[in-house]
Design a protein around this motif. Sequence first.
Motif, PDB file in Angstrom:
ATOM      1  N   ILE A 263       0.836  -1.204   0.000  1.00  0.00           N
ATOM      2  CA  ILE A 263       0.000   0.000   0.000  1.00  0.00           C
ATOM      3  C   ILE A 263       0.868   1.250   0.000  1.00  0.00           C
ATOM      4  O   ILE A 263       0.595   2.210  -0.732  1.00  0.00           O
ATOM      5  N   GLN A 264       1.901   1.244   0.804  1.00  0.00           N
ATOM      6  CA  GLN A 264       2.806   2.391   0.863  1.00  0.00           C
ATOM      7  C   GLN A 264       3.460   2.634  -0.497  1.00  0.00           C
ATOM      8  O   GLN A 264       3.504   3.771  -0.973  1.00  0.00           O
ATOM      9  N   LEU A 265       3.962   1.588  -1.133  1.00  0.00           N
ATOM     10  CA  LEU A 265       4.593   1.738  -2.438  1.00  0.00           C
ATOM     11  C   LEU A 265       3.583   2.195  -3.488  1.00  0.00           C
ATOM     12  O   LEU A 265       3.907   2.999  -4.369  1.00  0.00           O
ATOM     13  N   TYR A 266       2.358   1.700  -3.403  1.00  0.00           N
ATOM     14  CA  TYR A 266       1.305   2.129  -4.312  1.00  0.00           C
ATOM     15  C   TYR A 266       1.053   3.633  -4.166  1.00  0.00           C
ATOM     16  O   TYR A 266       0.913   4.344  -5.158  1.00  0.00           O
ATOM     17  N   GLN A 267       1.005   4.105  -2.927  1.00  0.00           N
ATOM     18  CA  GLN A 267       0.794   5.534  -2.683  1.00  0.00           C
ATOM     19  C   GLN A 267       1.946   6.363  -3.256  1.00  0.00           C
ATOM     20  O   GLN A 267       1.723   7.433  -3.824  1.00  0.00           O
ATOM     21  N   TYR A 268       3.164   5.887  -3.100  1.00  0.00           N
ATOM     22  CA  TYR A 268       4.312   6.586  -3.690  1.00  0.00           C
ATOM     23  C   TYR A 268       4.163   6.667  -5.201  1.00  0.00           C
ATOM     24  O   TYR A 268       4.346   7.726  -5.802  1.00  0.00           O
ATOM     25  N   ALA A 269       3.849   5.548  -5.826  1.00  0.00           N
ATOM     26  CA  ALA A 269       3.714   5.498  -7.285  1.00  0.00           C
ATOM     27  C   ALA A 269       2.579   6.399  -7.758  1.00  0.00           C
ATOM     28  O   ALA A 269       2.689   7.056  -8.791  1.00  0.00           O
ATOM     29  N   LYS A 270       1.498   6.430  -7.018  1.00  0.00           N
ATOM     30  CA  LYS A 270       0.351   7.247  -7.379  1.00  0.00           C
ATOM     31  C   LYS A 270       0.709   8.741  -7.401  1.00  0.00           C
ATOM     32  O   LYS A 270       0.221   9.494  -8.243  1.00  0.00           O
ATOM     33  N   ASN A 271       1.583   9.150  -6.518  1.00  0.00           N
ATOM     34  CA  ASN A 271       1.992  10.542  -6.458  1.00  0.00           C
ATOM     35  C   ASN A 271       2.869  10.952  -7.627  1.00  0.00           C
ATOM     36  O   ASN A 271       2.996  12.121  -7.945  1.00  0.00           O
ATOM     37  N   TYR A 272       3.505   9.993  -8.288  1.00  0.00           N
ATOM     38  CA  TYR A 272       4.379  10.298  -9.411  1.00  0.00           C
ATOM     39  C   TYR A 272       3.656  10.305 -10.732  1.00  0.00           C
ATOM     40  O   TYR A 272       4.184  10.714 -11.738  1.00  0.00           O
TER      41      TYR A 272
END
Length: 51
Positions: free
Chosen positions: A41-50
Amino acid sequence: MSYRDSELQFISENWNRVNFGSSYNLSRNAYKAELVKARVIQLYQYAKNYN
């Protein structure tokens, strides 16, 4: 990665039959799965911000 490995080792050493009875393996694997889920979930949130 060393933090994750340390946390997984901690879970493996402390969630045992003596402390948690016969369901220790279920509890141990549930905690490990929750760690992986939280990281995904954390990595998904990072990717979503990019994007």
